[in-house]
Design a protein around this motif. Structure first.
Motif, PDB file in Angstrom:
ATOM      1  N   SER A 131       0.856  -1.182   0.000  1.00  0.00           N
ATOM      2  CA  SER A 131       0.000   0.000   0.000  1.00  0.00           C
ATOM      3  C   SER A 131       0.895   1.236   0.000  1.00  0.00           C
ATOM      4  O   SER A 131       2.101   1.135   0.189  1.00  0.00           O
ATOM      5  CB  SER A 131      -0.940   0.013   1.212  1.00  0.00           C
ATOM      6  OG  SER A 131      -0.190   0.041   2.405  1.00  0.00           O
ATOM      7  N   SER A 132       0.269   2.386  -0.241  1.00  0.00           N
ATOM      8  CA  SER A 132       0.981   3.668  -0.193  1.00  0.00           C
ATOM      9  C   SER A 132       0.376   4.512   0.913  1.00  0.00           C
ATOM     10  O   SER A 132      -0.838   4.472   1.149  1.00  0.00           O
ATOM     11  CB  SER A 132       0.847   4.409  -1.527  1.00  0.00           C
ATOM     12  OG  SER A 132       1.418   3.663  -2.565  1.00  0.00           O
ATOM     13  N   ASP A 138      -7.042   1.666 -10.416  1.00  0.00           N
ATOM     14  CA  ASP A 138      -6.633   0.383  -9.851  1.00  0.00           C
ATOM     15  C   ASP A 138      -6.455   0.381  -8.338  1.00  0.00           C
ATOM     16  O   ASP A 138      -5.884  -0.561  -7.797  1.00  0.00           O
ATOM     17  CB  ASP A 138      -5.326  -0.068 -10.523  1.00  0.00           C
ATOM     18  CG  ASP A 138      -5.507  -0.263 -12.017  1.00  0.00           C
ATOM     19  OD1 ASP A 138      -6.537  -0.839 -12.417  1.00  0.00           O
ATOM     20  OD2 ASP A 138      -4.630   0.183 -12.784  1.00  0.00           O
ATOM     21  N   ALA A 139      -6.905   1.443  -7.646  1.00  0.00           N
ATOM     22  CA  ALA A 139      -6.703   1.478  -6.196  1.00  0.00           C
ATOM     23  C   ALA A 139      -7.816   2.247  -5.497  1.00  0.00           C
ATOM     24  O   ALA A 139      -8.323   3.236  -6.014  1.00  0.00           O
ATOM     25  CB  ALA A 139      -5.358   2.117  -5.857  1.00  0.00           C
ATOM     26  N   ARG A 162     -11.987   2.654  -5.915  1.00  0.00           N
ATOM     27  CA  ARG A 162     -11.217   2.674  -7.165  1.00  0.00           C
ATOM     28  C   ARG A 162     -12.106   3.031  -8.346  1.00  0.00           C
ATOM     29  O   ARG A 162     -13.284   2.673  -8.378  1.00  0.00           O
ATOM     30  CB  ARG A 162     -10.500   1.354  -7.395  1.00  0.00           C
ATOM     31  CG  ARG A 162     -11.397   0.188  -7.671  1.00  0.00           C
ATOM     32  CD  ARG A 162     -10.635  -1.127  -7.704  1.00  0.00           C
ATOM     33  NE  ARG A 162     -10.116  -1.394  -6.377  1.00  0.00           N
ATOM     34  CZ  ARG A 162      -9.032  -2.109  -6.117  1.00  0.00           C
ATOM     35  NH1 ARG A 162      -8.370  -2.670  -7.086  1.00  0.00           N
ATOM     36  NH2 ARG A 162      -8.634  -2.278  -4.888  1.00  0.00           N
ATOM     37  N   GLY A 163     -11.546   3.820  -9.271  1.00  0.00           N
ATOM     38  CA  GLY A 163     -12.284   4.213 -10.462  1.00  0.00           C
ATOM     39  C   GLY A 163     -13.327   5.293 -10.249  1.00  0.00           C
ATOM     40  O   GLY A 163     -14.126   5.554 -11.140  1.00  0.00           O
ATOM     41  N   TYR A 191      -3.324   4.530  -0.581  1.00  0.00           N
ATOM     42  CA  TYR A 191      -3.806   3.799  -1.746  1.00  0.00           C
ATOM     43  C   TYR A 191      -3.668   2.314  -1.459  1.00  0.00           C
ATOM     44  O   TYR A 191      -2.624   1.871  -0.965  1.00  0.00           O
ATOM     45  CB  TYR A 191      -2.979   4.107  -2.996  1.00  0.00           C
ATOM     46  CG  TYR A 191      -3.041   5.513  -3.492  1.00  0.00           C
ATOM     47  CD1 TYR A 191      -4.265   6.147  -3.714  1.00  0.00           C
ATOM     48  CD2 TYR A 191      -1.885   6.214  -3.777  1.00  0.00           C
ATOM     49  CE1 TYR A 191      -4.310   7.448  -4.195  1.00  0.00           C
ATOM     50  CE2 TYR A 191      -1.923   7.512  -4.268  1.00  0.00           C
ATOM     51  CZ  TYR A 191      -3.138   8.118  -4.470  1.00  0.00           C
ATOM     52  OH  TYR A 191      -3.185   9.397  -4.950  1.00  0.00           O
ATOM     53  N   THR A 192      -4.726   1.570  -1.783  1.00  0.00           N
ATOM     54  CA  THR A 192      -4.683   0.120  -1.653  1.00  0.00           C
ATOM     55  C   THR A 192      -5.232  -0.495  -2.931  1.00  0.00           C
ATOM     56  O   THR A 192      -6.395  -0.240  -3.254  1.00  0.00           O
ATOM     57  CB  THR A 192      -5.534  -0.345  -0.452  1.00  0.00           C
ATOM     58  OG1 THR A 192      -5.094   0.335   0.716  1.00  0.00           O
ATOM     59  CG2 THR A 192      -5.416  -1.836  -0.249  1.00  0.00           C
ATOM     60  N   PRO A 193      -4.451  -1.259  -3.686  1.00  0.00           N
ATOM     61  CA  PRO A 193      -3.021  -1.472  -3.475  1.00  0.00           C
ATOM     62  C   PRO A 193      -2.237  -0.205  -3.790  1.00  0.00           C
ATOM     63  O   PRO A 193      -2.744   0.709  -4.435  1.00  0.00           O
ATOM     64  CB  PRO A 193      -2.678  -2.589  -4.470  1.00  0.00           C
ATOM     65  CG  PRO A 193      -3.701  -2.476  -5.547  1.00  0.00           C
ATOM     66  CD  PRO A 193      -4.948  -1.950  -4.875  1.00  0.00           C
ATOM     67  N   GLY A 194      -1.014  -0.174  -3.333  1.00  0.00           N
ATOM     68  CA  GLY A 194      -0.177   0.999  -3.511  1.00  0.00           C
ATOM     69  C   GLY A 194       0.359   1.140  -4.925  1.00  0.00           C
ATOM     70  O   GLY A 194       0.254   0.234  -5.742  1.00  0.00           O
TER      71      GLY A 194
END
Length: 138
Positions: A32-33, A52-53, A86-87, A106-109
């Motif tokens: 993650s970020s 994508d996150a 996401r999106g 963010y998940t995933p980062g």
């Protein structure tokens, strides 16, 4: 792993700055970020999406206006949290007289890498602090 803000580079855009403490591109094994976002007074970022996150925002300090998807704008203040699937188009704007500070995940980062392609992107090296100048009165 222990990381300090002055030991990390800072992404700078025309609306503010971001320091990423954890990112898959800089921390081995990270999925993650996690970073601190600073939005300067009277500034904000355009509506955009992360295809994508998922994103989670936590307001540390300041006041602002937030959009998420097709819903109406809403006020945000310190202590608020916002989930952006996401999106989903979203934006954040600083409505206060001081900087708006957020924690972003963010998940995933990795979605933060897209910022590098923006025309107003610059990156300050570790130890260099962004300078913000208050607008002058007309």
């Amino acid at each position: 792993m222990h990381r300090r803000p002055l030991d990390l580079p800072t992404m700078v855009l025309d609306w503010g700055s971001i320091t990423w403490f954890v990112s898959p591109s800089t921390v081995p094994g990270a999925t993650s970020s996690f970073g601190e976002v600073v939005i300067n007074p009277t500034k904000g970022h355009d509506r955009h999406e992360h295809p994508d996150a998922d994103e989670v925002l936590y307001v540390v300090e300041g006041t602002g206006r937030q959009t998420v998807g097709d819903g109406p704008e809403f006020d945000i203040v310190a202590g608020d949290s916002i989930w952006v699937p996401r999106g989903t188009l979203h934006s954040t704007f600083n409505t206060g007289w001081r900087q708006l500070r957020l924690i972003a995940t963010y998940t995933p980062g990795g979605e933060e890498q897209a910022l590098r392609g923006l025309p107003d992107f610059t990156e300050l090296p570790a130890g260099e602090v962004p300078v913000w100048e208050r607008p002058t009165a007309p």
